[in-house]
Scaffold this active site. Structure first.
Site, mmCIF file in Angstrom:
data_model
loop_
_atom_site.group_PDB
_atom_site.id
_atom_site.type_symbol
_atom_site.label_atom_id
_atom_site.label_comp_id
_atom_site.label_asym_id
_atom_site.label_seq_id
_atom_site.Cartn_x
_atom_site.Cartn_y
_atom_site.Cartn_z
ATOM 1 N N GLY A 109 -17.933 -3.054 -15.990
ATOM 2 C CA GLY A 109 -17.953 -3.738 -14.705
ATOM 3 C C GLY A 109 -19.051 -3.206 -13.812
ATOM 4 N N ILE A 112 -9.388 2.493 -13.437
ATOM 5 C CA ILE A 112 -9.240 2.930 -12.042
ATOM 6 C C ILE A 112 -7.976 2.362 -11.401
ATOM 7 C CG2 ILE A 112 -11.724 3.239 -11.776
ATOM 8 C CD1 ILE A 112 -11.711 0.667 -10.031
ATOM 9 N N SER A 123 0.817 -1.217 0.000
ATOM 10 C CA SER A 123 0.000 0.000 0.000
ATOM 11 C C SER A 123 0.850 1.266 0.000
ATOM 12 C CB SER A 123 -0.919 0.016 1.226
ATOM 13 O OG SER A 123 -1.635 1.241 1.286
ATOM 14 N N ASP A 153 -14.266 6.502 -2.659
ATOM 15 C CA ASP A 153 -13.745 6.070 -3.964
ATOM 16 C C ASP A 153 -14.460 6.764 -5.116
ATOM 17 O OD1 ASP A 153 -11.773 4.358 -3.028
ATOM 18 O OD2 ASP A 153 -13.120 2.631 -2.945
ATOM 19 N N ALA A 174 -27.284 -10.203 -14.167
ATOM 20 C CA ALA A 174 -27.782 -10.466 -12.813
ATOM 21 C C ALA A 174 -27.090 -9.587 -11.780
ATOM 22 C CB ALA A 174 -27.574 -11.944 -12.464
ATOM 23 N N THR A 196 -22.464 -10.322 -16.890
ATOM 24 C CA THR A 196 -23.747 -10.917 -16.500
ATOM 25 C C THR A 196 -24.689 -9.827 -16.006
ATOM 26 O OG1 THR A 196 -22.929 -11.325 -14.255
ATOM 27 C CG2 THR A 196 -22.683 -13.104 -15.851
ATOM 28 N N GLY A 245 -18.330 -3.256 -6.736
ATOM 29 C CA GLY A 245 -18.425 -2.170 -5.765
ATOM 30 C C GLY A 245 -17.820 -0.870 -6.246
ATOM 31 N N LYS A 289 -13.518 -4.311 2.547
ATOM 32 C CA LYS A 289 -14.406 -3.158 2.348
ATOM 33 C C LYS A 289 -15.872 -3.465 2.655
ATOM 34 C CE LYS A 289 -11.756 -0.420 -0.971
ATOM 35 N NZ LYS A 289 -11.827 0.313 -2.247
#
EC number: 1.1.1.25
Length: 268
Positions: A124, A209, A13, A100, A152, A150, A127, A64
């Site tokens: 995508g 990102i 990090s 974010d 769903a 997908t 989250g 998260k």
């Protein structure tokens, strides 16, 4: 004041370097450390944080979502995203936020000021995508589209935006001013291709990102085609600045934070 970032693994990090640079620039004696908390030890989170006497902390992968049951209050943005990356500890209460989305949009706005009129495609529906979509929807609601493999995955979304498959996204790619990849494809060690860029307009801004690697395969491909590209470095810096604001009610020194991260990435 004392702060930290928790995750597993966490040694990679750059948050400590970034936040310490900000503290130094502002003349603060605040501290910021990285805490590795394995999943099997996460039930001890309250005890661990209490011993450290922290005033707030950041949360990264894979915690998260896992942090949410331990919080006393969760901000609307974090509820919408289904994930928390910032916790403020105030009067013994743990308050969860997600910076974010606003971090990414603030950075994007600095390189593409006319967001309000942009046709934007997000690749995508995880989250990160959800947090960014909720924030972008404040500006570009009628022109915002999210594509996922997908359909769903959209069942948990409470946002009225265009939802399409990745196959359809490939067909209509030329219609978008900005394309944002929020999937893990292209992260270090992941060379998966998320979408074919054959129909990408030369005027489209291609974004990811991710900032490690600095140019993901999708950004490299877009750059070879002559497109402008934009990685996740600003998102990382601005989300950190938003966290600092939540903890201290002070504005961060963005330049010092970004410089510190860039120097670290370049090995300086």
């Amino acid at each position: 004041m004392k702060f930290a970032v928790i995750g597993n693994p966490i040694s990679h990090s750059l948050s400590p370097v970034m936040h310490r640079a900000n503290f130094n620039s502002l003349g603060l004696d605040d501290t910021y450390e990285a805490l590795n908390i394995p999943i099997e030890d996460f039930h001890l989170i309250k005890e661990i944080i209490s011993k450290k006497e922290l005033d707030g902390f950041n949360i990264t992968i894979p915690h998260k979502e896992r942090i949410i049951p331990y919080l006393d209050y969760v901000d609307e943005q974090a509820i919408n995203a289904g994930a928390v990356n910032t916790v403020l500890i105030k009067d013994g209460k743990w308050i969860g936020y997600n910076t974010d989305g606003i971090g990414y949009v603030k950075g994007l706005h600095s390189v593409y000021p006319d967001l309000e009129n942009a046709y934007i495609l997000i690749l995508g529906a995880g989250g990160a995508s959800k947090g960014i979509a909720y924030e972008l929807a404040k500006f570009v609601k009628p022109k915002l589209t999210v594509a996922n493999r997908t359909m769903a995955r959209f069942e948990s979304w409470n946002l009225n935006i265009n939802q399409i498959s990745l196959a359809d996204a490939e067909k209509y790619l030329a219609e978008f001013d900005i394309v944002i990849n929020t999937t893990p494809a292209g992260m270090a060690g992941n060379n998966e291709s998320i979408i074919n860029l054959k129909h990408l307009s030369p005027n489209t801004l291609m974004s990811d990102i991710v900032y490690i690697p600095y140019k993901t395969p999708i950004l490299e491909e877009a750059e070879r085609k002559g497109n402008h590209i934009y990685n996740g470095l600003d998102m990382f810096v601005y989300q950190g600045a938003e966290s600092f604001k939540i903890w201290t009610n002070k504005d961060a020194d963005i330049n010092s934070m970004k410089t510190a991260v860039l120097q670290q990435l370049k090995g300086e």
